[in-house]
Design a protein around this motif. Structure first.
Motif, PDB file in Angstrom:
ATOM      1  N   TRP A  44     -10.799   6.670  -3.110  1.00  0.00           N
ATOM      2  CA  TRP A  44     -10.128   5.379  -3.099  1.00  0.00           C
ATOM      3  C   TRP A  44      -9.135   5.207  -1.962  1.00  0.00           C
ATOM      4  N   ILE A  45      -8.371   6.229  -1.642  1.00  0.00           N
ATOM      5  CA  ILE A  45      -7.370   6.073  -0.585  1.00  0.00           C
ATOM      6  C   ILE A  45      -8.027   5.773   0.760  1.00  0.00           C
ATOM      7  N   PRO A  46      -9.038   6.535   1.202  1.00  0.00           N
ATOM      8  CA  PRO A  46      -9.706   6.163   2.462  1.00  0.00           C
ATOM      9  C   PRO A  46     -10.421   4.806   2.375  1.00  0.00           C
ATOM     10  N   LYS A  47     -10.954   4.472   1.208  1.00  0.00           N
ATOM     11  CA  LYS A  47     -11.647   3.199   1.030  1.00  0.00           C
ATOM     12  C   LYS A  47     -10.690   2.028   1.265  1.00  0.00           C
ATOM     13  N   TRP A 102       0.791  -1.216   0.000  1.00  0.00           N
ATOM     14  CA  TRP A 102       0.000   0.000   0.000  1.00  0.00           C
ATOM     15  C   TRP A 102       0.828   1.273   0.000  1.00  0.00           C
ATOM     16  N   GLU A 103       1.874   1.314   0.790  1.00  0.00           N
ATOM     17  CA  GLU A 103       2.649   2.557   0.881  1.00  0.00           C
ATOM     18  C   GLU A 103       3.227   2.967  -0.476  1.00  0.00           C
ATOM     19  N   ASN A 104       3.557   2.010  -1.304  1.00  0.00           N
ATOM     20  CA  ASN A 104       4.073   2.326  -2.638  1.00  0.00           C
ATOM     21  C   ASN A 104       2.963   2.488  -3.663  1.00  0.00           C
ATOM     22  N   ARG A 105       1.859   1.793  -3.479  1.00  0.00           N
ATOM     23  CA  ARG A 105       0.815   1.762  -4.494  1.00  0.00           C
ATOM     24  C   ARG A 105      -0.206   2.886  -4.379  1.00  0.00           C
ATOM     25  N   LYS A 106      -0.358   3.478  -3.215  1.00  0.00           N
ATOM     26  CA  LYS A 106      -1.429   4.465  -3.082  1.00  0.00           C
ATOM     27  C   LYS A 106      -1.208   5.697  -3.948  1.00  0.00           C
ATOM     28  N   GLU A 107       0.024   5.901  -4.379  1.00  0.00           N
ATOM     29  CA  GLU A 107       0.311   7.019  -5.280  1.00  0.00           C
ATOM     30  C   GLU A 107      -0.128   6.715  -6.718  1.00  0.00           C
ATOM     31  N   ASP A 108      -0.463   5.444  -7.000  1.00  0.00           N
ATOM     32  CA  ASP A 108      -0.889   5.049  -8.343  1.00  0.00           C
ATOM     33  C   ASP A 108      -2.276   5.577  -8.695  1.00  0.00           C
ATOM     34  N   ILE A 123      -7.935  -2.112   4.889  1.00  0.00           N
ATOM     35  CA  ILE A 123      -6.735  -2.584   5.589  1.00  0.00           C
ATOM     36  C   ILE A 123      -6.983  -2.569   7.093  1.00  0.00           C
ATOM     37  N   LYS A 124      -7.561  -1.490   7.583  1.00  0.00           N
ATOM     38  CA  LYS A 124      -7.860  -1.366   9.011  1.00  0.00           C
ATOM     39  C   LYS A 124      -8.841  -2.455   9.444  1.00  0.00           C
TER      40      LYS A 124
END
Length: 150
Positions: A86-89, A72-78, A94-95
């Motif tokens: 999408w990012i909060p979703k 996620w840390e690398n992919r959320k910038e995609d 994950i949470k």
């Protein structure tokens, strides 16, 4: 801004499977071929695990990379569009996965999670990990039964 019309988006989202996905079917088939019997999508167990060995309290989840935030840390910038959605979703998913893991562990369950890439790349390694967990649980159960006989 979404590139699809609401009708097109709805059609796409309706085809996203929450059970019997390709990765889930592949893992279940390999487990069945190896002689393991299980229950699937058990709603009365918190988090509705994809595969359950109920008597041994083993819950297995088959997670897709997109919905469960692989790397996620690398992919959320995609995400180029609708980042505010999408990012909060995905972070919420994950949470929730972590909360499900903790809840099940607090009830004595062993939780195994496999990403689709793992299952597709080497389903036999996934089956081996599940088999080892089953053997470990059965061994512990036998040891505790032996203690009661003393």
């Amino acid at each position: 801004m979404d590139r699809l019309t609401p009708e097109q988006r709805r059609k796409n989202m309706r085809h996203v499977r929450n059970k019997d996905s390709e990765i889930e079917l592949k893992l279940r088939h390999a487990l069945w071929q190896a002689g393991f019997r299980y229950r699937k999508n058990v709603r009365e167990i918190f988090g509705c695990p994809d595969i359950v060995f109920k008597e041994l309290k083993i819950a297995v989840f088959c997670d897709s990379e997109f919905w469960h935030g692989y790397d996620w840390e690398n992919r959320k910038e995609d995400f180029k569009s609708r980042q505010d959605f999408w990012i909060p979703k995905i972070e919420g998913n994950i949470k929730r996965d972590l909360e499900v893991n903790e809840h099940l562990k607090s009830e004595g369950w062993t939780v195994l999670r496999f990403f689709g890439k793992e299952i597709k790349k080497d389903v036999h390694a996934c089956v081996k990990k599940i088999a080892d967990t089953i053997a470990d649980k059965k061994n512990r159960r036998t040891l505790s039964d032996d203690l009661y006989e003393i």
